[in-house]
Design an enzyme around this catalytic site. Structure first.
Site, PDB file in Angstrom:
ATOM      1  N   SER A 102       0.655  -1.165  -0.174  1.00 49.59           N
ATOM      2  CA  SER A 102      -0.025  -0.185  -0.090  1.00 49.59           C
ATOM      3  C   SER A 102       1.419   1.287  -0.399  1.00 49.59           C
ATOM      4  O   SER A 102       0.289   1.896  -0.842  1.00 49.59           O
ATOM      5  CB  SER A 102      -0.565   0.366   1.021  1.00 49.59           C
ATOM      6  OG  SER A 102      -2.476  -0.997   0.858  1.00 49.59           O
ATOM      7  N   LYS A 130       0.281   3.647  -2.546  1.00 44.04           N
ATOM      8  CA  LYS A 130      -0.531   4.694  -2.613  1.00 44.04           C
ATOM      9  C   LYS A 130       0.023   5.985  -2.392  1.00 44.04           C
ATOM     10  O   LYS A 130      -0.513   6.918  -2.841  1.00 44.04           O
ATOM     11  CB  LYS A 130      -1.180   4.024  -1.583  1.00 44.04           C
ATOM     12  CG  LYS A 130      -2.330   3.341  -1.660  1.00 44.04           C
ATOM     13  CD  LYS A 130      -3.646   3.012  -0.936  1.00 44.04           C
ATOM     14  CE  LYS A 130      -4.466   2.222  -1.393  1.00 44.04           C
ATOM     15  NZ  LYS A 130      -3.329   0.025  -1.116  1.00 44.04           N
ATOM     16  N   SER A 151      -6.698   3.911   3.588  1.00 41.56           N
ATOM     17  CA  SER A 151      -5.981   3.234   2.383  1.00 41.56           C
ATOM     18  C   SER A 151      -7.056   2.178   1.319  1.00 41.56           C
ATOM     19  O   SER A 151      -6.574   1.012   0.797  1.00 41.56           O
ATOM     20  CB  SER A 151      -4.713   2.209   2.951  1.00 41.56           C
ATOM     21  OG  SER A 151      -4.305   2.351   2.457  1.00 41.56           O
TER      22      SER A 151
END
Length: 204
Positions: free
Chosen positions: A88, A91, A140
């Site tokens: 993640s 991102k 997220s």
């Protein structure tokens, strides 16, 4: 003082913060900066460099990078150039590209993008860019990333190409993106050192 842990998978799933109260782009950047620390697993101990240098730093992470933000002094380097799945933390680049568009005026926080796949609202509905950013940064959210990617580039694949292109422009020579979310892909890779480069650009 920023620790970039290459194996960290922690994200700010539920950040306890008040709703957005934005007069414009500047306030949004401040919120991104504060939550960025959670996304990266940053430890801001507030100690001077000398205190860090006098302490033996140990980590079980396979890749890690510790750098003084103000001076650029590297305090810990453990396989920082080794390619790894960023999960993640990808991102961060997704958000960076969105803020690029906000800064140059091609996108507004009030613009609405169409949902093409199932998220928290019905397919076909439109969601404000500001709300999508909050979904990416605070929760997220993979679905919010995909809506932004499709809205800005037409498809997630095309957006991933833009992510890689922007990485090269920022001096990230090894990182390659194949999606906007960090979903596992053998060719979707970053390094701890290049995460530090990206983080510095976002914070600045």
């Amino acid at each position: 003082r920023h620790i970039l842990d290459g194996r960290s998978r922690r994200v700010a799933a539920r950040a306890a913060s008040p709703p957005y109260d934005l007069a414009g782009f500047t306030q949004t950047m401040k919120r991104l900066k504060s939550i960025l620390y959670l996304l990266l697993g940053v430890a801001a101990a507030g100690l001077p460099c000398a205190a860090w240098a006098a302490t033996t730093i140990e980590t079980q992470a396979e890749e890690a990078y510790l750098v003084d933000f103000d001076t650029g002094a590297v305090l810990l380097d453990k396989n920082s150039d080794q390619l790894m799945p960023p999960s993640s933390m990808s991102k961060l680049m997704t958000a960076y590209l969105v803020f690029d568009r906000l800064e140059d005026g091609r996108l507004s926080l009030d613009d609405k993008l169409t949902v093409s796949s199932k998220m928290f609202v019905k397919v076909g509905n439109q969601v404000r860019v500001e709300d999508l950013l909050q979904g990416v940064i605070v929760q997220s959210g993979n679905d919010a990333c995909i809506v932004l990617a499709e809205g800005l580039a037409g498809s997630e694949e095309a957006f991933a190409e833009l992510m890689t292109k922007r990485a090269r422009e920022l001096g990230m020579e090894k990182s390659t993106f194949r999606n906007a979310t960090g979903w596992p892909d053998p060719e979707h890779l970053m390094t701890a050192r290049e995460l530090a480069i990206l983080a510095k650009h976002i914070i600045n």
